[in-house]
Write an enzyme that holds these catalytic residues in place. Structure first.
Site, mmCIF file in Angstrom:
data_model
loop_
_atom_site.group_PDB
_atom_site.id
_atom_site.type_symbol
_atom_site.label_atom_id
_atom_site.label_comp_id
_atom_site.label_asym_id
_atom_site.label_seq_id
_atom_site.Cartn_x
_atom_site.Cartn_y
_atom_site.Cartn_z
ATOM 1 N N HIS A 21 12.972 3.438 4.621
ATOM 2 C CA HIS A 21 14.402 3.138 4.554
ATOM 3 C C HIS A 21 14.655 1.920 3.699
ATOM 4 O O HIS A 21 13.763 1.109 3.459
ATOM 5 C CB HIS A 21 14.993 2.933 5.959
ATOM 6 C CG HIS A 21 14.566 1.656 6.613
ATOM 7 N ND1 HIS A 21 15.394 0.572 6.779
ATOM 8 C CD2 HIS A 21 13.385 1.302 7.141
ATOM 9 C CE1 HIS A 21 14.733 -0.388 7.390
ATOM 10 N NE2 HIS A 21 13.522 0.022 7.624
ATOM 11 N N TYR A 39 13.246 -4.237 2.994
ATOM 12 C CA TYR A 39 13.417 -5.325 2.024
ATOM 13 C C TYR A 39 12.149 -5.576 1.204
ATOM 14 O O TYR A 39 12.086 -6.532 0.446
ATOM 15 C CB TYR A 39 13.837 -6.606 2.761
ATOM 16 C CG TYR A 39 15.071 -6.410 3.608
ATOM 17 C CD1 TYR A 39 16.319 -6.211 3.004
ATOM 18 C CD2 TYR A 39 15.003 -6.367 5.000
ATOM 19 C CE1 TYR A 39 17.454 -5.994 3.773
ATOM 20 C CE2 TYR A 39 16.141 -6.154 5.771
ATOM 21 C CZ TYR A 39 17.355 -5.969 5.156
ATOM 22 O OH TYR A 39 18.480 -5.751 5.920
ATOM 23 N N ASP A 80 16.321 -5.534 16.080
ATOM 24 C CA ASP A 80 16.190 -4.187 16.654
ATOM 25 C C ASP A 80 14.757 -3.870 17.071
ATOM 26 O O ASP A 80 14.537 -3.130 18.028
ATOM 27 C CB ASP A 80 16.617 -3.143 15.620
ATOM 28 C CG ASP A 80 18.128 -3.063 15.496
ATOM 29 O OD1 ASP A 80 18.815 -3.284 16.496
ATOM 30 O OD2 ASP A 80 18.608 -2.774 14.378
ATOM 31 N N TYR A 137 23.773 -9.916 1.680
ATOM 32 C CA TYR A 137 23.183 -11.093 2.342
ATOM 33 C C TYR A 137 21.673 -11.115 2.206
ATOM 34 O O TYR A 137 21.042 -12.138 2.429
ATOM 35 C CB TYR A 137 23.604 -11.148 3.826
ATOM 36 C CG TYR A 137 22.651 -10.515 4.818
ATOM 37 C CD1 TYR A 137 22.585 -9.138 4.997
ATOM 38 C CD2 TYR A 137 21.812 -11.305 5.592
ATOM 39 C CE1 TYR A 137 21.715 -8.567 5.915
ATOM 40 C CE2 TYR A 137 20.927 -10.737 6.518
ATOM 41 C CZ TYR A 137 20.884 -9.373 6.667
ATOM 42 O OH TYR A 137 20.018 -8.813 7.565
ATOM 43 N N ARG A 138 21.077 -10.000 1.777
ATOM 44 C CA ARG A 138 19.618 -9.870 1.800
ATOM 45 C C ARG A 138 19.309 -8.569 1.095
ATOM 46 O O ARG A 138 20.103 -7.629 1.156
ATOM 47 C CB ARG A 138 19.208 -9.802 3.266
ATOM 48 C CG ARG A 138 17.761 -9.735 3.606
ATOM 49 C CD ARG A 138 17.656 -9.668 5.128
ATOM 50 N NE ARG A 138 16.293 -9.602 5.578
ATOM 51 C CZ ARG A 138 15.930 -9.373 6.848
ATOM 52 N NH1 ARG A 138 16.855 -9.191 7.767
ATOM 53 N NH2 ARG A 138 14.676 -9.325 7.195
HETATM 54 P P1 FAD Z 1 7.640 -11.114 6.650
HETATM 55 O O1 FAD Z 1 7.541 -9.763 6.055
HETATM 56 O O2 FAD Z 1 6.399 -11.786 6.991
HETATM 57 O O3 FAD Z 1 8.504 -12.047 5.706
HETATM 58 C C1 FAD Z 1 9.861 -11.899 5.483
HETATM 59 C C2 FAD Z 1 10.257 -12.643 4.202
HETATM 60 O O4 FAD Z 1 10.042 -14.045 4.358
HETATM 61 C C3 FAD Z 1 9.470 -12.252 2.969
HETATM 62 O O5 FAD Z 1 10.329 -12.319 1.881
HETATM 63 C C4 FAD Z 1 8.394 -13.314 2.850
HETATM 64 O O6 FAD Z 1 7.985 -13.547 1.539
HETATM 65 C C5 FAD Z 1 9.088 -14.525 3.413
HETATM 66 N N1 FAD Z 1 8.122 -15.338 4.153
HETATM 67 C C6 FAD Z 1 7.408 -14.928 5.206
HETATM 68 N N2 FAD Z 1 6.655 -15.916 5.666
HETATM 69 C C7 FAD Z 1 6.885 -16.982 4.888
HETATM 70 C C8 FAD Z 1 6.402 -18.302 4.894
HETATM 71 N N3 FAD Z 1 5.549 -18.695 5.816
HETATM 72 N N4 FAD Z 1 6.853 -19.161 3.955
HETATM 73 C C9 FAD Z 1 7.753 -18.755 3.026
HETATM 74 N N5 FAD Z 1 8.243 -17.499 2.975
HETATM 75 C C10 FAD Z 1 7.819 -16.623 3.902
HETATM 76 N N6 FAD Z 1 15.687 -7.140 10.501
HETATM 77 C C11 FAD Z 1 16.600 -7.924 11.104
HETATM 78 O O7 FAD Z 1 16.735 -9.092 10.715
HETATM 79 N N7 FAD Z 1 17.365 -7.454 12.114
HETATM 80 C C12 FAD Z 1 17.244 -6.189 12.578
HETATM 81 O O8 FAD Z 1 17.911 -5.811 13.530
HETATM 82 C C13 FAD Z 1 16.293 -5.331 11.957
HETATM 83 N N8 FAD Z 1 16.170 -4.047 12.345
HETATM 84 C C14 FAD Z 1 15.216 -3.264 11.781
HETATM 85 C C15 FAD Z 1 15.096 -1.938 12.214
HETATM 86 C C16 FAD Z 1 14.124 -1.118 11.682
HETATM 87 C C17 FAD Z 1 14.002 0.297 12.169
HETATM 88 C C18 FAD Z 1 13.224 -1.628 10.720
HETATM 89 C C19 FAD Z 1 12.099 -0.780 10.190
HETATM 90 C C20 FAD Z 1 13.356 -2.921 10.239
HETATM 91 C C21 FAD Z 1 14.371 -3.759 10.758
HETATM 92 N N9 FAD Z 1 14.547 -5.077 10.313
HETATM 93 C C22 FAD Z 1 15.501 -5.870 10.901
HETATM 94 C C23 FAD Z 1 13.819 -5.601 9.141
HETATM 95 C C24 FAD Z 1 12.492 -6.302 9.422
HETATM 96 O O9 FAD Z 1 11.619 -5.442 10.124
HETATM 97 C C25 FAD Z 1 12.615 -7.609 10.191
HETATM 98 O O10 FAD Z 1 13.554 -8.464 9.588
HETATM 99 C C26 FAD Z 1 11.276 -8.342 10.279
HETATM 100 O O11 FAD Z 1 11.377 -9.405 11.190
HETATM 101 C C27 FAD Z 1 10.833 -8.921 8.928
HETATM 102 O O12 FAD Z 1 9.468 -8.889 8.811
HETATM 103 P P2 FAD Z 1 8.517 -10.128 9.167
HETATM 104 O O13 FAD Z 1 9.167 -10.901 10.209
HETATM 105 O O14 FAD Z 1 7.180 -9.545 9.390
HETATM 106 O O15 FAD Z 1 8.600 -11.028 7.900
#
Ligand code: FAD
Length: 607
Positions: free
Chosen positions: A447, A147, A208, A528-529
């Site tokens: 991906h 994303y 995941d 959804y995203r």
């Molecule tokens: P961040 O990258 O820190 O932020 C996510 C979003 O929220 C960004 O848009 C950011 O701008 C916003 N944000 C973050 N912090 C704040 C804040 N404090 N205030 C306002 N906005 C903010 N995702 C799933 O949901 N389910 C899964 O099962 C899943 N499987 C995955 C499998 C693989 C192999 C991979 C590579 C990824 C997968 N993901 C999955 C996607 C992703 O890795 C996760 O959703 C992960 O938790 C998102 O990254 P983060 O939590 O570090 O969020």
């Protein structure tokens, strides 16, 4: 090969770094990293680069402004991004750009990174951004892979990396089964802390992979796979710094000295939380979350279904069972090709031809999988003591076996390192790293996800599957579809793995995504995203009543963020200063991320 593996530098541990790997997963992390490095071909640029200065401010003024920020937050908490970009990998992710970039890696890129240490410093950053009219973009951990990773939407934004210094677990309440966390708390960190405190009766819900931020994932409306899988539903209470610097607490948090912030999400009056998810209306500094009580037992199951056409009947069977909570968790219905990819080997191991891997090759390879050849796999879990589980498992078995050729796989026949056991851990709230395996399908694996929502109906599942398959085949891409079944809806998550160092492949992905989004919208399905590159297009599909929702969002944006400094363009919501200047990335538009300038700040919007 083995000497190469020995040379793999150690993955930072959770005890060393807020976003590190728990010691129990260290070996797995090393193996995963070795596998990625084994087939990596992207050359790392070593020359220094010019920082990407955001539009609307000249370089000299920008550098002066950064000096100003360094004085306020101390020098070591402000970094200019002028070094070569390092893509790293999931566990050592950059905070400068999207290391799984679908456009050129210089498109969605930060000019500088700032590390606030508390809410007051976040306020300072926001006020600074207003003073100098510089766009800022918050991340918590920056592992939003598929994303956009850590990347900002507007090139040259200053990334506010909250996780590095704001990573405290503020509360775990073992009686109410809740917690309160700062942005830098990962699923790994919370799980390990719960174990360390001996709260054996508390479960967390994990995606995941466990390296993401609980707060970041929840704000992006991410999902996990226990009955608490819809994270947004299970959050309660936010603390938010508004784009103009004020701090609010939502729900019961607005009532001083109350003790219900994490147990009653609504408080009194308009429910504000919704406008802070997937939005650019505030920076969230605290988030409350429900924890699941240990259900007193659990049991994973796996059913396989032979034919592609079984999808229609299967989804019809799933709907009533899921709504009645016989199917209890956010389960996964996966295509067998993803199981092949979960072995962690590149696709060239099985197929060296051009274009999408043919079905007959997929099924030939699938014969060697532990569960044998099939087309669809349903991974689920039953919860509760044995007799309660058995009641549900019997119903599920009877219903699933109505499909000719359906098979229940006996878990006792599966080896300990089978992928099945990773799903077992995840559905019982134990964060893992296994899932990264399929991203190794191509060298320099990246991906992107196409994630439309639909009713849990056979006809919808099949329509979406056909859209995805047709467009991926047209563009010569393999697709990994998984239906993630919520209570009354399902997300089809089509993961497409690509080589991020291959511009031709990136273009194919890009064209394919745009076509799938349009095809789906024509049939009434919306995502959804999404990734930063597709937010404008998708926002444009939610256009009922002459774009009434977007007009509403824009009004909120202009009111809450009059200078348009916070994450401009996130989810397609552009502030007034950017609108009408070609910043939107749509099907017809250019595929570079920048528009033509920003309007000068209006005198009336000085804070
Ligand atoms: P961040 O990258 O820190 O932020 C996510 C979003 O929220 C960004 O848009 C950011 O701008 C916003 N944000 C973050 N912090 C704040 C804040 N404090 N205030 C306002 N906005 C903010 N995702 C799933 O949901 N389910 C899964 O099962 C899943 N499987 C995955 C499998 C693989 C192999 C991979 C590579 C990824 C997968 N993901 C999955 C996607 C992703 O890795 C996760 O959703 C992960 O938790 C998102 O990254 P983060 O939590 O570090 O969020």
């Amino acid at each position: 090969m083995s000497s190469q593996k020995q040379a793999v530098p150690p993955t930072p541990l959770l005890e060393e770094k807020h976003n590190g790997i728990p010691a129990r997963l260290f070996d797995k992390a090393q193996k995963t990293k070795a596998r990625i490095l084994d087939i990596a071909t992207k050359t790392q640029v070593t020359r220094r680069r010019e920082p990407a200065i955001p539009q609307g401010i000249e370089k000299g003024k920008f550098l002066e402004a950064l000096e100003d920020l360094s004085r306020q937050l101390r020098k070591e908490n402000v970094e200019i991004v002028d070094k070569p970009l390092k893509d790293g990998w999931y566990m050592e992710n950059p905070n400068t750009h999207d290391s799984m970039h679908v456009l050129d890696d210089e498109e969605f890129i930060a000019s500088a990174i700032v590390y606030p240490g508390d809410t007051a410093e976040v306020q300072k950053i926001v006020l600074w951004a207003n003073k100098h009219h510089i766009p800022i973009f918050p991340i918590s951990i920056g592992r939003n892979f598929g994303y956009g990773g850590a990347a900002p939407r507007v090139r040259g934004s200053v990334v506010v990396d909250l996780g590095r210094r704001m990573n405290k677990i503020l509360d775990i309440n073992p009686d109410d089964c809740t917690c309160l966390v700062e942005p830098g708390v990962t699923f790994y960190a919370l799980y390990e802390e719960i174990q360390a405190r001996g709260y054996k009766h508390l479960w967390i819900d994990v995606p995941d992979l466990g390296g993401g931020s609980i707060l970041g994932n929840t704000l992006d409306r991410g999902v996990g796979y226990t009955p608490y899988g819809d994270h947004w539903t299970f959050h309660s209470g936010l603390e938010v710094v508004l784009p103009t610097g004020e701090v609010i607490r939502t729900g019961m948090g607005a009532l001083p000295n109350n003790n219900s912030w994490q147990i009653f999400p609504y408080g009194f009056g308009p429910y504000a939380d919704g406008i802070f998810s997937q939005s650019n209306f505030g920076i969230v500094t605290k988030l409350g979350m429900a924890l699941m009580p240990d259900p007193g037992g659990y049991e994973s199951y796996l059913y396989t279904f032979q034919k592609e056409e079984d999808l229609t009947q299967l989804v019809e069977i799933i709907r009533p069972l899921r709504i009645a909570n016989i199917l209890e968790n956010v389960a996964q219905l996966r295509h067998v090709v993803e199981q092949i990819a979960c072995l962690g080997k590149p696709r060239s191991t099985y197929w060296q031809g051009e274009g999408s891997m043919p079905d007959d090759v997929i099924h030939e390879v699938a014969k060697s999988l532990s569960h044998g050849d099939c087309t669809w796999l349903y991974y689920g879990m039953a919860y509760g003591p044995k007799e309660i589980r058995q009641y549900k498992l019997d119903i599920i078995h009877k219903e699933f076996m109505k499909i000719p050729g359906a098979r229940r796989i006996d878990p006792s026949t599966l080896p300990k390192d089978d992928y099945f056991w990773s799903r077992d851990r995840i559905a019982s709230g134990v964060p893992d790293l296994e899932e990264l395996a399929w991203v190794n399908w191509h060298p320099n694996g990246a991906h992107i996800a196409f994630s439309p929502v639909s009713p849990v109906r056979g006809v919808d599942a099949t329509k979406l599957w056909k859209i995805a398959k047709t467009r991926c085949n047209e563009n010569g891409l393999d697709l990994f579809p998984t239906y993630v079944v919520g209570l009354r809806e399902m997300h089809l998550i089509v993961e497409i793995v690509f080589n991020r160092d291959d511009p031709k492949m990136r273009k194919a992905i890009h064209d394919c995504m745009r076509a799938m989004i349009d095809d789906a919208a024509k049939e009434g399905y919306g995502e959804y995203r999404t990734h930063l590159a597709f937010m404008d297009q998708i926002a444009g599909t939610y256009n009922w009543n002459d774009n009434a929702l977007m007009k509403f969002n824009q009004r909120l944006k202009d009111c809450l963020d009059p200078n348009g400094i916070l994450a401009p363009g996130k989810s397609g919501v552009w502030p007034a200063r950017y609108r009408g200047r070609g910043w939107e990335l749509t099907k017809e538009g250019r595929e570079t991320s920048e528009g033509n300038g920003v309007a000068p700040p209006s005198a009336s919007t000085k804070l």
